[in-house]
Write an enzyme that holds these catalytic residues in place. Structure first.
Site, PDB file in Angstrom:
ATOM      1  N   THR A  72      60.132  53.302 139.720  1.00  0.00           N
ATOM      2  CA  THR A  72      59.233  52.148 139.575  1.00  0.00           C
ATOM      3  C   THR A  72      58.920  51.551 140.944  1.00  0.00           C
ATOM      4  O   THR A  72      57.756  51.299 141.284  1.00  0.00           O
ATOM      5  CB  THR A  72      59.879  51.088 138.663  1.00  0.00           C
ATOM      6  OG1 THR A  72      60.094  51.674 137.373  1.00  0.00           O
ATOM      7  CG2 THR A  72      58.997  49.857 138.517  1.00  0.00           C
ATOM      8  N   GLN A 168      58.778  62.602 136.555  1.00  0.00           N
ATOM      9  CA  GLN A 168      59.163  63.531 135.483  1.00  0.00           C
ATOM     10  C   GLN A 168      59.077  64.986 135.913  1.00  0.00           C
ATOM     11  O   GLN A 168      59.780  65.841 135.364  1.00  0.00           O
ATOM     12  CB  GLN A 168      58.290  63.313 134.235  1.00  0.00           C
ATOM     13  CG  GLN A 168      58.479  61.966 133.559  1.00  0.00           C
ATOM     14  CD  GLN A 168      59.847  61.807 132.886  1.00  0.00           C
ATOM     15  OE1 GLN A 168      60.626  62.741 132.755  1.00  0.00           O
ATOM     16  NE2 GLN A 168      60.146  60.589 132.459  1.00  0.00           N
ATOM     17  N   SER A 185      62.609  59.928 141.310  1.00  0.00           N
ATOM     18  CA  SER A 185      63.643  59.013 140.802  1.00  0.00           C
ATOM     19  C   SER A 185      64.934  59.788 140.576  1.00  0.00           C
ATOM     20  O   SER A 185      64.925  60.852 139.945  1.00  0.00           O
ATOM     21  CB  SER A 185      63.143  58.412 139.481  1.00  0.00           C
ATOM     22  OG  SER A 185      64.175  57.711 138.832  1.00  0.00           O
ATOM     23  N   THR A 223      70.207  47.188 152.444  1.00  0.00           N
ATOM     24  CA  THR A 223      71.171  48.270 152.686  1.00  0.00           C
ATOM     25  C   THR A 223      71.008  49.355 151.628  1.00  0.00           C
ATOM     26  O   THR A 223      70.957  49.060 150.430  1.00  0.00           O
ATOM     27  CB  THR A 223      72.606  47.702 152.658  1.00  0.00           C
ATOM     28  OG1 THR A 223      72.691  46.701 153.681  1.00  0.00           O
ATOM     29  CG2 THR A 223      73.637  48.786 152.908  1.00  0.00           C
ATOM     30  N   CYS A 304      58.644  49.633 121.079  1.00  0.00           N
ATOM     31  CA  CYS A 304      58.151  48.565 120.221  1.00  0.00           C
ATOM     32  C   CYS A 304      59.083  47.387 120.387  1.00  0.00           C
ATOM     33  O   CYS A 304      60.212  47.427 119.928  1.00  0.00           O
ATOM     34  CB  CYS A 304      58.139  49.050 118.777  1.00  0.00           C
ATOM     35  SG  CYS A 304      58.130  47.762 117.553  1.00  0.00           S
TER      36      CYS A 304
HETATM   37  N1  PLP Z   1      57.062  57.249 136.315  1.00  0.00           N
HETATM   38  C1  PLP Z   1      57.258  57.983 135.222  1.00  0.00           C
HETATM   39  C2  PLP Z   1      56.286  59.061 134.861  1.00  0.00           C
HETATM   40  C3  PLP Z   1      58.363  57.728 134.391  1.00  0.00           C
HETATM   41  O1  PLP Z   1      58.551  58.471 133.306  1.00  0.00           O
HETATM   42  C4  PLP Z   1      59.265  56.683 134.751  1.00  0.00           C
HETATM   43  C5  PLP Z   1      60.406  56.358 133.895  1.00  0.00           C
HETATM   44  O2  PLP Z   1      60.451  56.702 132.734  1.00  0.00           O
HETATM   45  C6  PLP Z   1      59.022  55.959 135.928  1.00  0.00           C
HETATM   46  C7  PLP Z   1      57.905  56.272 136.686  1.00  0.00           C
HETATM   47  C8  PLP Z   1      59.942  54.874 136.367  1.00  0.00           C
HETATM   48  O3  PLP Z   1      61.099  55.431 136.980  1.00  0.00           O
HETATM   49  P1  PLP Z   1      62.461  54.610 137.115  1.00  0.00           P
HETATM   50  O4  PLP Z   1      63.086  54.552 135.775  1.00  0.00           O
HETATM   51  O5  PLP Z   1      63.280  55.387 138.099  1.00  0.00           O
HETATM   52  O6  PLP Z   1      62.122  53.254 137.643  1.00  0.00           O
END
Ligand code: PLP
Length: 360
Positions: A72, A168, A185, A223, A304
């Site tokens: 994110t 993903q 991620s 950090t 939901c």
């Molecule tokens: N982008 C995609 C396509 C995702 O599927 C996700 C999480 O499901 C994210 C970004 C966000 O990643 P994170 O959970 O590491 O913040």
């Protein structure tokens, strides 16, 4: 998870033992990578090795890897830190992490199979003005792969930057080159939660979202969470497209056995571990709960939180209409048991027979 079958890897992959070991070792190590003394230098070595591992896998230079707290933040850093002053264009099926960081962005439609409409991208780019295009390499709900190489070429021709959300796709399929920035991620690779990265094309600068002590070459203050980063790098070594390809057989067996369901994006190139099964007339949340009671952990396409049945914006963008509220995502983890398909299908068929009858 005793006795249960975890099929929700796209939410988070089970922690890989190598990642756990690397995270624990980094925790034992202690030391702040920014400290100049020996303990700091030892921590710095672990950090820089992780940086090199990411650059080696995805392309680019180690010095252009910016560690973040996860996917994110990596997406937000790209959209806000590179995109400022540019026209933002995002795919219609992007993750909320991208959509929320790009308010007012132009939305690029997808075709019925969920892949990007390249003609629409070209038309949007032709409208002029420097743009930043944000596209996911693989969709989190359907697993569909966008035609990234072609999109990158269009962006290059029109002088636009391309940000790729590879959260993903990373570790599951090869990610096409040609990006200007790339988000990954750790916990989607089988590492611990708490680390991710934004990779930058050499020479591209990013304004920090978080300023602070000058860490990450001033691109991200704070950090670095060394255990999570070391765990992510260790997970990456095992999270290879070749290993993930081995899951396609189980995915195909699930799709072949799920009579009465529509497989979203069935004809498109997809992640090997993901399928989205749409069971018309039965709310996704109801399916998820019924399967959970049967010991099978999957996700609804759209969460939901309001008590109302939500429709998946991804399936809606693909033209599923009312059925956009009836899709569940089955995503096989790296350690999926060999009998995953038969166990899933036994529970799924019982659920289908019971709930479809009630819906009829
Ligand atoms: N982008 C995609 C396509 C995702 O599927 C996700 C999480 O499901 C994210 C970004 C966000 O990643 P994170 O959970 O590491 O913040």
């Amino acid at each position: 998870m005793s006795g249960a079958l975890y099929l929700d890897a796209n939410a988070t992959e089970p922690l890989r033992p190598v990642a756990r070991a690397a995270a624990l070792a980094a925790m034992e190590l202690g030391g702040n990578p920014s400290s100049v003394h020996a303990a700091g230098r030892a921590a710095r070595r672990v950090l820089e090795e992780a940086r090199e591992a990411l650059a080696a896998r995805f392309g680019g230079r180690a010095q252009d890897v910016v560690f973040t707290s996860g996917g994110t933040e990596a997406n937000a850093l790209a959209l806000r830190g590179i995109g400022a002053g540019r026209r933002l264009l995002v795919g219609a099926t992007e993750h909320p992490a991208v959509l929320a960081a790009a308010p007012g962005a132009g939305v690029l439609p997808v075709l019925a199979d969920g892949t990007l409409d390249l003609a629409a991208l070209e038309a949007a780019l032709a409208e002029g003005g420097p743009a930043l295009v944000a596209l996911m390499a693989a969709n989190n709900e359907t697993g569909v792969l966008h035609p990234l190489a072609a999109a990158a070429e269009l962006c290059r021709r029109h002088g636009a930057l391309l940000h790729v959300d590879a959260v993903q796709a990373a570790g599951r399929v090869a990610v096409a080159v040609g990006w200007d920035s790339l988000a990954v991620s750790g916990h989607k690779l089988g590492g611990p939660c708490g680390a991710g990265a934004l990779l930058l094309r050499p020479g591209l600068e990013v304004a920090p979202l978080i300023a602070g002590g000058g860490q990450e070459r001033g691109r991200r203050g704070g950090t670095e969470p060394l255990p999570a980063i070391a765990g992510m790098a260790a997970a990456l070594a095992e999270a290879t497209p070749a290993a993930a390809a081995g899951l396609a057989g189980l995915r195909d067996a699930i799709e072949a056995g799920a009579a009465g369901a529509t497989v979203a994006s069935a004809g498109a190139a997809r992640l090997p571990n993901t399928t989205c099964l749409v069971l018309p007339g039965v709310a996704a949340e109801t399916q998820v709960i019924a399967l959970d009671i049967a010991g099978i952990r999957v996700s609804a396409g759209a969460a939901c939180s309001s008590g109302k049945v939500a429709r998946s914006p991804v399936l809606q963008a693909m033209g599923f209409g009312e059925d956009a509220g009836s899709g569940i995502r089955v995503s096989l983890p790296w350690n999926a048991p060999a009998d995953s398909a038969e166990r899933f299908l036994a529970a799924w068929a019982a659920m289908r027979d019971r709930l479809s009858r009630r819906a009829a």
